[in-house]
Design a protein around this motif. Structure first.
Motif, PDB file in Angstrom:
ATOM      1  N   SER A 120       0.832  -1.201   0.000  1.00  0.00           N
ATOM      2  CA  SER A 120       0.000   0.000   0.000  1.00  0.00           C
ATOM      3  C   SER A 120       0.867   1.252   0.000  1.00  0.00           C
ATOM      4  CB  SER A 120      -0.944  -0.004   1.206  1.00  0.00           C
ATOM      5  OG  SER A 120      -0.220  -0.130   2.415  1.00  0.00           O
ATOM      6  N   GLN A 123       1.168   4.306  -3.328  1.00  0.00           N
ATOM      7  CA  GLN A 123       0.894   5.740  -3.213  1.00  0.00           C
ATOM      8  C   GLN A 123       1.613   6.544  -4.298  1.00  0.00           C
ATOM      9  OE1 GLN A 123      -1.234   7.032  -0.937  1.00  0.00           O
ATOM     10  NE2 GLN A 123      -1.592   5.026  -0.012  1.00  0.00           N
ATOM     11  N   SER A 145      -4.557   2.781 -13.737  1.00  0.00           N
ATOM     12  CA  SER A 145      -4.545   4.166 -13.283  1.00  0.00           C
ATOM     13  C   SER A 145      -3.288   4.469 -12.478  1.00  0.00           C
ATOM     14  CB  SER A 145      -5.767   4.463 -12.417  1.00  0.00           C
ATOM     15  OG  SER A 145      -5.792   5.831 -12.027  1.00  0.00           O
ATOM     16  N   SER A 150      -3.736   6.551 -10.077  1.00  0.00           N
ATOM     17  CA  SER A 150      -4.386   6.693  -8.773  1.00  0.00           C
ATOM     18  C   SER A 150      -4.491   5.330  -8.100  1.00  0.00           C
ATOM     19  CB  SER A 150      -5.783   7.283  -8.942  1.00  0.00           C
ATOM     20  OG  SER A 150      -5.730   8.553  -9.533  1.00  0.00           O
ATOM     21  N   LEU A 151      -4.863   5.341  -6.821  1.00  0.00           N
ATOM     22  CA  LEU A 151      -5.085   4.091  -6.108  1.00  0.00           C
ATOM     23  C   LEU A 151      -6.339   3.406  -6.632  1.00  0.00           C
ATOM     24  CD1 LEU A 151      -4.347   4.841  -2.348  1.00  0.00           C
ATOM     25  CD2 LEU A 151      -3.057   3.364  -3.890  1.00  0.00           C
ATOM     26  N   ILE A 152      -6.182   2.232  -7.171  1.00  0.00           N
ATOM     27  CA  ILE A 152      -7.330   1.403  -7.548  1.00  0.00           C
ATOM     28  C   ILE A 152      -7.058  -0.026  -7.090  1.00  0.00           C
ATOM     29  CG2 ILE A 152      -8.246   2.741  -9.471  1.00  0.00           C
ATOM     30  CD1 ILE A 152      -6.646   0.939 -11.380  1.00  0.00           C
ATOM     31  N   PRO A 153      -8.004  -0.659  -6.405  1.00  0.00           N
ATOM     32  CA  PRO A 153      -9.279  -0.096  -5.965  1.00  0.00           C
ATOM     33  C   PRO A 153      -9.070   0.928  -4.843  1.00  0.00           C
ATOM     34  CG  PRO A 153      -8.962  -2.240  -4.989  1.00  0.00           C
ATOM     35  CD  PRO A 153      -7.824  -2.052  -5.955  1.00  0.00           C
ATOM     36  N   TYR A 154     -10.022   1.857  -4.740  1.00  0.00           N
ATOM     37  CA  TYR A 154      -9.940   2.851  -3.660  1.00  0.00           C
ATOM     38  C   TYR A 154     -10.204   2.159  -2.328  1.00  0.00           C
ATOM     39  CZ  TYR A 154     -10.606   6.997  -0.873  1.00  0.00           C
ATOM     40  OH  TYR A 154     -10.466   7.953   0.098  1.00  0.00           O
ATOM     41  N   PRO A 155      -9.342   2.346  -1.330  1.00  0.00           N
ATOM     42  CA  PRO A 155      -9.433   1.568  -0.079  1.00  0.00           C
ATOM     43  C   PRO A 155     -10.466   2.099   0.913  1.00  0.00           C
ATOM     44  CG  PRO A 155      -7.518   2.993   0.008  1.00  0.00           C
ATOM     45  CD  PRO A 155      -8.117   3.169  -1.371  1.00  0.00           C
ATOM     46  N   ARG A 156     -11.731   1.920   0.596  1.00  0.00           N
ATOM     47  CA  ARG A 156     -12.768   2.228   1.596  1.00  0.00           C
ATOM     48  C   ARG A 156     -12.648   1.281   2.785  1.00  0.00           C
ATOM     49  NH1 ARG A 156     -17.551   4.876   0.086  1.00  0.00           N
ATOM     50  NH2 ARG A 156     -18.221   4.412   2.223  1.00  0.00           N
ATOM     51  N   CYS A 195      -6.812  -2.426   2.343  1.00  0.00           N
ATOM     52  CA  CYS A 195      -6.205  -3.056   1.166  1.00  0.00           C
ATOM     53  C   CYS A 195      -4.695  -3.032   1.377  1.00  0.00           C
ATOM     54  CB  CYS A 195      -6.579  -2.311  -0.115  1.00  0.00           C
ATOM     55  SG  CYS A 195      -5.873  -3.050  -1.621  1.00  0.00           S
ATOM     56  N   TYR A 223      -1.570  -4.096  -3.718  1.00  0.00           N
ATOM     57  CA  TYR A 223      -2.118  -3.594  -4.980  1.00  0.00           C
ATOM     58  C   TYR A 223      -1.420  -4.287  -6.140  1.00  0.00           C
ATOM     59  CZ  TYR A 223      -4.396   0.148  -2.399  1.00  0.00           C
ATOM     60  OH  TYR A 223      -5.198   0.859  -1.541  1.00  0.00           O
TER      61      TYR A 223
END
Length: 242
Positions: free
Chosen positions: A130, A134, A153, A155-161, A164, A167
């Motif tokens: 993780s 970044q 992307s 960007s961070l995918i998947p977005y860590p709601r 995670c 990656y």
């Protein structure tokens, strides 16, 4: 055949393909690695690059400066070489001088199999922490249950709601047949490609299947001077830029 696109201009790291890797220009180091697995040609856009390649005994071919991506550059080179439609072409980025020979051979076999099975093109991924994810210079990818890419992307995918820890990090290598390479370059779905500056999104936007090979690799893609410094410490080489 392995084709290495070698564009001299670079915004984040000026003339990065010429970066000194233990006394050898980076694109040359990459080509020397690749030549252990298959025939190699450098698709360049600058006469100086052509001459450097020839100095090191590497086959090179001049291409237009106007191409939008390395894949478009490779397509021009392949046409000039007159390769057959079903021949497999590996696109190895010039900034991957540490990509392991065993993984390159594995990827060649994977590409031949998956293209024959109906994939449009292929690429590679490895797992990243993780913290590593970044970094916007590290492209991330998410895949479906059949290991086809869904999206790439910076960007961070998947977005860590939720949590995670790992990656999927994209590695700068692609495989096609000569035929699907030409089809890729004819695609006009470039909106996402232009936004993220990731050429593989052209294929994703056109609902083309990119089969992803998971590998274990210690390779470091050299996008910035900081990447060069990290690689020098990791692989133990000297550089006049550091």
């Amino acid at each position: 055949m392995i084709v290495i696109p070698a564009r001299l201009a670079s915004t984040r790291f000026v003339n990065k393909i010429l970066a000194d890797i233990g006394g050898v220009p980076m694109f040359v180091k990459t080509a020397q690695l690749a030549s252990k697995c298959d025939d190699v040609v450098v698709a360049c856009d600058n006469e100086d690059i052509l001459q450097i390649a020839q100095k090191f005994g590497i086959k090179a071919i001049m291409t237009s400066k106007a191409h939008d991506s390395g894949t478009d550059r490779i397509n021009e080179a392949v046409k000039k070489l007159g390769l057959k439609d079903d021949e497999i072409v590996i696109n190895l980025q010039a900034d991957e001088p540490f990509f392991e020979e065993k993984n390159l051979s594995k990827f060649k076999d994977f590409t031949s199999q998956r293209i024959n099975d109906g994939a449009f093109m292929t690429s590679c991924l490895k797992f990243a922490s993780s913290e590593e994810a970044q970094n916007p210079n590290l492209v991330k990818v998410i895949t479906d249950i059949n290991d086809y890419a869904i999206y790439f992307s910076r960007s961070l995918i998947p977005y860590p709601r939720s949590r995670c820890d790992l990656y999927k990090a994209h590695i700068g290598i692609y495989g096609y047949s000569v035929s699907t390479l030409a089809q890729f370059c004819a695609l006009t779905t470039k909106d996402l490609e232009n936004i993220e500056k990731l050429e593989q999104l052209r294929a994703i936007s056109s609902a083309k299947k990119i089969a992803m090979l998971e590998i274990n690799s210690q390779s470091i893609g050299i996008d910035t001077i900081d990447d060069l410094r990290v690689a020098a410490n990791k692989f133990g080489f000297k550089s006049t830029l550091l």
